[in-house]
Motif scaffolding. Structure first.
Motif, mmCIF file in Angstrom:
data_model
loop_
_atom_site.group_PDB
_atom_site.id
_atom_site.type_symbol
_atom_site.label_atom_id
_atom_site.label_comp_id
_atom_site.label_asym_id
_atom_site.label_seq_id
_atom_site.Cartn_x
_atom_site.Cartn_y
_atom_site.Cartn_z
ATOM 1 N N MET A 142 -8.911 -12.428 2.433
ATOM 2 C CA MET A 142 -8.376 -11.671 1.306
ATOM 3 C C MET A 142 -8.717 -10.181 1.397
ATOM 4 S SD MET A 142 -6.319 -13.191 -0.724
ATOM 5 C CE MET A 142 -5.657 -13.872 0.805
ATOM 6 N N PRO A 143 -9.951 -9.794 1.723
ATOM 7 C CA PRO A 143 -10.193 -8.358 1.898
ATOM 8 C C PRO A 143 -9.313 -7.736 2.984
ATOM 9 C CG PRO A 143 -12.268 -9.498 1.618
ATOM 10 C CD PRO A 143 -11.222 -10.561 1.761
ATOM 11 N N ASP A 144 -9.052 -8.476 4.062
ATOM 12 C CA ASP A 144 -8.183 -7.933 5.106
ATOM 13 C C ASP A 144 -6.796 -7.619 4.575
ATOM 14 O OD1 ASP A 144 -9.718 -7.944 7.644
ATOM 15 O OD2 ASP A 144 -9.849 -10.105 7.313
ATOM 16 N N VAL A 145 -6.218 -8.565 3.832
ATOM 17 C CA VAL A 145 -4.848 -8.357 3.363
ATOM 18 C C VAL A 145 -4.801 -7.270 2.294
ATOM 19 C CG1 VAL A 145 -4.794 -10.160 1.577
ATOM 20 C CG2 VAL A 145 -2.702 -9.540 2.767
ATOM 21 N N VAL A 146 -5.837 -7.139 1.482
ATOM 22 C CA VAL A 146 -5.903 -6.031 0.529
ATOM 23 C C VAL A 146 -5.915 -4.701 1.270
ATOM 24 C CG1 VAL A 146 -7.426 -4.863 -1.117
ATOM 25 C CG2 VAL A 146 -6.947 -7.297 -1.369
ATOM 26 N N ALA A 147 -6.742 -4.595 2.304
ATOM 27 C CA ALA A 147 -6.804 -3.360 3.079
ATOM 28 C C ALA A 147 -5.450 -3.019 3.687
ATOM 29 C CB ALA A 147 -7.854 -3.494 4.179
ATOM 30 N N ASP A 148 -4.684 -4.044 4.036
ATOM 31 C CA ASP A 148 -3.362 -3.880 4.631
ATOM 32 C C ASP A 148 -2.276 -3.766 3.564
ATOM 33 O OD1 ASP A 148 -1.442 -3.761 6.675
ATOM 34 O OD2 ASP A 148 -1.167 -5.936 6.677
ATOM 35 N N ASN A 149 -2.637 -3.253 2.401
ATOM 36 C CA ASN A 149 -1.688 -3.025 1.309
ATOM 37 C C ASN A 149 -0.927 -4.290 0.946
ATOM 38 O OD1 ASN A 149 -0.473 -1.488 -0.698
ATOM 39 N ND2 ASN A 149 1.218 -0.833 0.620
ATOM 40 N N ALA A 150 -1.649 -5.413 0.921
ATOM 41 C CA ALA A 150 -1.070 -6.699 0.517
ATOM 42 C C ALA A 150 0.168 -7.050 1.326
ATOM 43 C CB ALA A 150 -0.774 -6.712 -0.979
ATOM 44 N N SER A 151 0.138 -6.707 2.616
ATOM 45 C CA SER A 151 1.231 -7.027 3.559
ATOM 46 C C SER A 151 2.567 -6.405 3.154
ATOM 47 C CB SER A 151 1.405 -8.541 3.721
ATOM 48 O OG SER A 151 0.243 -9.146 4.222
ATOM 49 N N ALA A 152 2.528 -5.259 2.480
ATOM 50 C CA ALA A 152 3.771 -4.623 2.053
ATOM 51 C C ALA A 152 4.627 -4.251 3.255
ATOM 52 C CB ALA A 152 3.472 -3.373 1.231
ATOM 53 N N GLY A 153 5.908 -4.579 3.169
ATOM 54 C CA GLY A 153 6.862 -4.209 4.204
ATOM 55 C C GLY A 153 8.034 -3.463 3.597
ATOM 56 N N ARG A 154 9.012 -4.201 3.076
ATOM 57 C CA ARG A 154 10.159 -3.619 2.388
ATOM 58 C C ARG A 154 10.478 -4.488 1.176
ATOM 59 N NH1 ARG A 154 12.985 -0.498 6.141
ATOM 60 N NH2 ARG A 154 13.906 0.568 4.337
ATOM 61 N N TYR A 155 11.377 -4.006 0.331
ATOM 62 C CA TYR A 155 11.855 -4.837 -0.765
ATOM 63 C C TYR A 155 13.226 -4.344 -1.220
ATOM 64 C CZ TYR A 155 10.683 -1.206 -4.187
ATOM 65 O OH TYR A 155 10.624 -0.036 -4.897
ATOM 66 N N VAL A 156 14.009 -5.267 -1.786
ATOM 67 C CA VAL A 156 15.311 -4.939 -2.353
ATOM 68 C C VAL A 156 15.379 -5.556 -3.735
ATOM 69 C CG1 VAL A 156 16.367 -6.947 -1.200
ATOM 70 C CG2 VAL A 156 17.820 -5.071 -1.997
ATOM 71 N N VAL A 157 15.995 -4.841 -4.660
ATOM 72 C CA VAL A 157 16.036 -5.262 -6.065
ATOM 73 C C VAL A 157 17.481 -5.262 -6.548
ATOM 74 C CG1 VAL A 157 15.284 -4.714 -8.413
ATOM 75 C CG2 VAL A 157 13.752 -4.300 -6.489
ATOM 76 N N GLY A 158 17.861 -6.319 -7.283
ATOM 77 C CA GLY A 158 19.176 -6.381 -7.890
ATOM 78 C C GLY A 158 19.249 -5.529 -9.146
ATOM 79 N N SER A 159 20.351 -5.635 -9.862
ATOM 80 C CA SER A 159 20.541 -4.853 -11.087
ATOM 81 C C SER A 159 19.686 -5.426 -12.217
ATOM 82 C CB SER A 159 22.008 -4.880 -11.508
ATOM 83 O OG SER A 159 22.820 -4.303 -10.509
ATOM 84 N N PRO A 160 18.855 -4.601 -12.857
ATOM 85 C CA PRO A 160 18.020 -5.103 -13.956
ATOM 86 C C PRO A 160 18.863 -5.549 -15.147
ATOM 87 C CG PRO A 160 17.189 -3.009 -13.110
ATOM 88 C CD PRO A 160 18.545 -3.199 -12.520
#
Length: 250
Positions: A142-160
């Protein structure tokens, strides 16, 4: 040692090359891991939101933690609707469906509740998050993945859409991969209620004198297991009342 971790993760992102988890070579707890994460923010420019991870109670028990984790989102993480995911920009991308909050008001404080989150929300949307761990074979603590920005890559969002009349605990979630249904869930998969996950985030940020701003985008936590993707794949996330979203992979 924190500086060493920052440089290793920067190199992994720059070179798109997986590295061994930081905890193999240095002492790393959650507090120092968030320090490593915060030190990388300057690499990304202006922040536009936040993402939550490990919001499933079952997953928390599995990995031995009692709370979610969080990471930051910046402009370079955004995919526009209809824009394909370019796998050449990532190490090992995986996709998962999310309920996305778009904040209508500032919100901060150490005692914020889910009710206050809902009141401060301008709209909610279906989203697809692309995880991309910088660690070899997605092996990390868990500390590793936190350091790695929670595995952030990309994201796409639909219309709210407006929240009125929608119980986010009960909305059904379907994840499709190349036409096959690979996972289903409900909104309650994120900490019992996605707004509860966002409230936890606000309380966690308060410890560092931060909070949510109007316009911030919040990924409230993966609702199913993430599916690995390669060039030629198509992923579709559908959430009742929020809509459907397709992501092509090239």
């Amino acid at each position: 040692m924190a500086d060493d971790g920052v440089e290793l993760l920067r190199a992994a992102r720059r070179e798109r090359r997986a590295i061994p988890q930081l905890s193999d070579s240095m002492s790393l707890d959650l507090e120092s891991a968030y320090e490593v994460q915060r030190a990388q923010r300057a690499d990304f420019g202006d922040l536009i939101g936040w993402k939550l991870g490990v919001t499933s109670r079952a997953k928390q028990q599995q990995v031995g933690v009692d709370a979610p984790i969080y990471g930051f989102l910046a402009a370079e993480h955004v995919l526009d609707v209809g824009e394909p995911l370019d796998t050449s920009r990532h190490i090992s991308p995986r996709c998962e469906p999310e309920i996305v909050f778009v904040m209508g008001q500032h919100l901060a404080g150490a005692h914020v509740t889910a009710t206050e989150v809902l009141a401060a929300t301008a709209g909610v949307a279906v989203g697809i998050e692309v995880l991309d761990s910088r660690y070899t074979d997605y092996r990390f603590t868990m500390p590793d993945v936190v350091a790695d920005n929670a595995s952030a890559g990309r994201y796409v969002v639909g219309s709210p859409v407006p929240l009125a009349g929608i119980d986010l605990r009960l909305v059904g979630v379907v994840l499709e991969h190349n036409g096959d249904v690979v996972a289903t869930a409900s909104g309650a998969a994120s900490l019992g209620h996605p707004a509860a996950a966002v409230a936890w985030l606000v309380r966690a940020l308060a410890a560092h004198d931060e909070g949510l701003r109007a316009g911030d985008v919040i990924l409230s936590g993966g609702l199913t297991a993430a599916v690995p993707v390669t060039a030629g794949d198509v992923v579709v996330a559908t959430i009742d009342r929020l809509g459907s979203l397709e992501l092509a992979v090239r």
